[in-house]
Design a protein around this motif. Structure first.
Motif, mmCIF file in Angstrom:
data_model
loop_
_atom_site.group_PDB
_atom_site.id
_atom_site.type_symbol
_atom_site.label_atom_id
_atom_site.label_comp_id
_atom_site.label_asym_id
_atom_site.label_seq_id
_atom_site.Cartn_x
_atom_site.Cartn_y
_atom_site.Cartn_z
ATOM 1 N N ARG A 1 0.750 -1.319 0.034
ATOM 2 C CA ARG A 1 -0.053 0.108 -0.082
ATOM 3 C C ARG A 1 0.894 1.112 0.061
ATOM 4 N NH1 ARG A 1 -5.402 -0.836 1.348
ATOM 5 N NH2 ARG A 1 -6.037 -3.024 2.366
ATOM 6 N N ALA A 2 0.597 2.302 -0.523
ATOM 7 C CA ALA A 2 1.423 3.644 -0.673
ATOM 8 C C ALA A 2 0.914 4.832 -0.826
ATOM 9 C CB ALA A 2 2.425 3.128 -1.846
ATOM 10 N N ALA A 3 1.064 5.995 -0.540
ATOM 11 C CA ALA A 3 0.995 7.298 -0.722
ATOM 12 C C ALA A 3 2.287 7.966 -1.260
ATOM 13 C CB ALA A 3 0.352 7.976 0.691
ATOM 14 N N LEU A 4 2.075 8.518 -2.338
ATOM 15 C CA LEU A 4 3.314 9.326 -2.849
ATOM 16 C C LEU A 4 2.643 10.685 -2.853
ATOM 17 C CD1 LEU A 4 4.098 6.932 -5.828
ATOM 18 C CD2 LEU A 4 4.905 6.932 -3.344
ATOM 19 N N LEU A 5 3.445 11.761 -1.989
ATOM 20 C CA LEU A 5 2.929 12.972 -1.648
ATOM 21 C C LEU A 5 4.030 14.235 -2.355
ATOM 22 C CD1 LEU A 5 1.407 12.238 1.465
ATOM 23 C CD2 LEU A 5 0.240 12.228 -0.886
ATOM 24 N N ARG B 1 3.442 2.777 -6.971
ATOM 25 C CA ARG B 1 2.800 3.834 -7.804
ATOM 26 C C ARG B 1 1.472 3.351 -7.949
ATOM 27 N NH1 ARG B 1 8.113 3.603 -11.878
ATOM 28 N NH2 ARG B 1 9.383 5.411 -10.911
ATOM 29 N N ARG B 2 1.086 1.880 -8.558
ATOM 30 C CA ARG B 2 -0.283 1.644 -8.794
ATOM 31 C C ARG B 2 -1.102 1.801 -7.510
ATOM 32 N NH1 ARG B 2 2.401 -2.933 -11.089
ATOM 33 N NH2 ARG B 2 1.699 -4.319 -9.504
ATOM 34 N N ALA B 3 -0.626 1.406 -6.490
ATOM 35 C CA ALA B 3 -1.449 1.422 -5.255
ATOM 36 C C ALA B 3 -1.754 3.088 -4.951
ATOM 37 C CB ALA B 3 -0.988 0.967 -3.982
ATOM 38 N N ALA B 4 -0.793 3.725 -5.040
ATOM 39 C CA ALA B 4 -0.945 5.172 -4.785
ATOM 40 C C ALA B 4 -1.892 5.914 -5.771
ATOM 41 C CB ALA B 4 0.327 6.078 -4.721
ATOM 42 N N ASP B 5 -1.789 5.432 -6.938
ATOM 43 C CA ASP B 5 -2.812 5.935 -8.002
ATOM 44 C C ASP B 5 -4.449 5.614 -7.554
ATOM 45 O OD1 ASP B 5 -0.957 7.209 -9.275
ATOM 46 O OD2 ASP B 5 -0.667 5.818 -10.852
ATOM 47 N N SER B 6 -4.367 4.336 -7.065
ATOM 48 C CA SER B 6 -5.670 3.502 -7.025
ATOM 49 C C SER B 6 -6.200 3.762 -5.576
ATOM 50 C CB SER B 6 -5.702 2.114 -7.545
ATOM 51 O OG SER B 6 -4.778 1.430 -6.387
#
Length: 339
Positions: free
Chosen positions: A197-201, A323-328
């Motif tokens: 799971r990810a958040a890119l900010l 990246r996919r997890a952050a986008d979705s």
């Protein structure tokens, strides 16, 4: 004997590799492949090339690929086709696409492929890994906390941070790619990753077109008893109190690795304070020198790399999943686009 060496790229890491190559191979013909055409000949080199075709005609026996990550495969694949042994700076690319082609090509051409995650050569990290995996102090590891932070404008002196690789998407910048050492050593210590799971900010006023902070929740493949280890990983370009720490929380206590001090500390069950159980003062070039010495031994003895192409691919699969997890805003399985 290594007689011809190619250094691809002459940024801060390329210049370091050039200096170490000259130290270890004093009689070699060492050339630098640069994109900037001028008459400057870097110290420790025998000259420069300004096109890949000229560099291939030089027929290097080994090459260090230290240009920006999006362009690694553009030069690594033709070099591997010629049977050139490769040390590719981290990350292996800017995505997992086509990395398998490079791995297969190097296997077919019988050339060494090693990725430049030099933290694996730090004695303090090696000791931390040994203690974690043995369970002799902390017992069974239940959770992991990992963080790295440093302020981008003061990270590399002598230039405008806005024009550097770290600040620019086109050059493979951003906290997730630039600080991927953490992903590599977590996989090295705790095993293959199952999900992310990810958040890119972009949370700061930094003038960059990439994320300045990356927050990952990583699930590793379950072990034999069905237990799944989960790690939190926080990476950023905005922290003024430079930090690089990993804490493994176990059934009998916690182990802490501090890269800045070179210490491994232990907090035992029922204790009141942390106890330093290992300390090693790392010299500036020491891990890079050990990396180079290992690379040269691989060429001579054909041993398995400490950091293989497959290891580099694993890191990029985690990055792509993040990246996919952050986008979705969801959870991403490794090697799967399903949430």
């Amino acid at each position: 004997m290594i007689a011809r060496v190619l250094i691809v790229g002459y940024g801060s890491i390329g210049s370091r590799h050039l200096r170490l190559a000259r130290q270890l191979l004093p009689e070699a013909d060492i050339r630098v492949l640069r994109h900037q055409v001028d008459h400057f000949v870097p110290e420790f080199s025998n000259g420069c090339f300004y096109s890949l075709e000229s560099a291939l005609c030089f027929a290097p026996q080994l090459a260090v690929v230290a240009n920006p990550a999006p362009f690694h495969l553009n030069v690594a694949l033709p070099l591997a086709e010629q049977g050139v042994h490769l040390l590719i700076e981290k990350p292996l690319s800017d995505s997992a696409a086509d990395i398998s082609l490079l791995i297969e090509l190097c296997q077919r051409r019988q050339c060494v492929l090693m990725v430049g995650y030099n933290l694996r050569f730090l004695p303090s990290l090696v000791r931390f890994r040994d203690l974690v995996r043995s369970g002799e102090l902390a017992g069974k590891i239940a959770s992991v906390r990992c963080e790295i932070g440093q302020y981008l404008p003061t990270w590399r002196q002598g230039g405008d941070y806005r024009s550097g690789v770290s600040a620019r998407k086109a050059l493979g910048g951003g906290a997730l790619l630039e600080l991927s050492h953490e992903i590599d050593y977590l996989c090295w210590i705790f095993g293959r990753v199952d999900w992310v799971r990810a958040a890119l900010l972009h949370q700061s006023g930094l003038e960059i077109d990439v994320e300045d902070s990356a927050h990952l929740l990583i699930g590793f493949e379950p072990i034999n008893d069905g237990h799944q280890l989960v790690a939190t990983l926080n990476m950023d370009f905005i922290r003024h109190d430079t930090t690089r720490i990993c804490v493994a929380i176990g059934s009998e206590g916690s182990l802490r690795w501090n890269a800045l001090t070179g210490c491994v500390d232990f907090f035992a069950r029922g204790a009141a304070n942390w106890e330093t159980i290992y300390s090693y003062t790392q010299q500036r070039d020491e891990s890079y020198l050990a990396e180079w010495q290992h690379f040269l031994r691989l060429i001579e003895d054909r041993e398995s790399p400490l950091v293989s192409g497959e290891d580099g691919l694993m890191v990029m699969e985690v990055i792509d999943a993040a990246r996919r997890a952050a986008d979705s805003c969801g959870l991403e399985l490794i090697n799967s686009g399903e949430q």
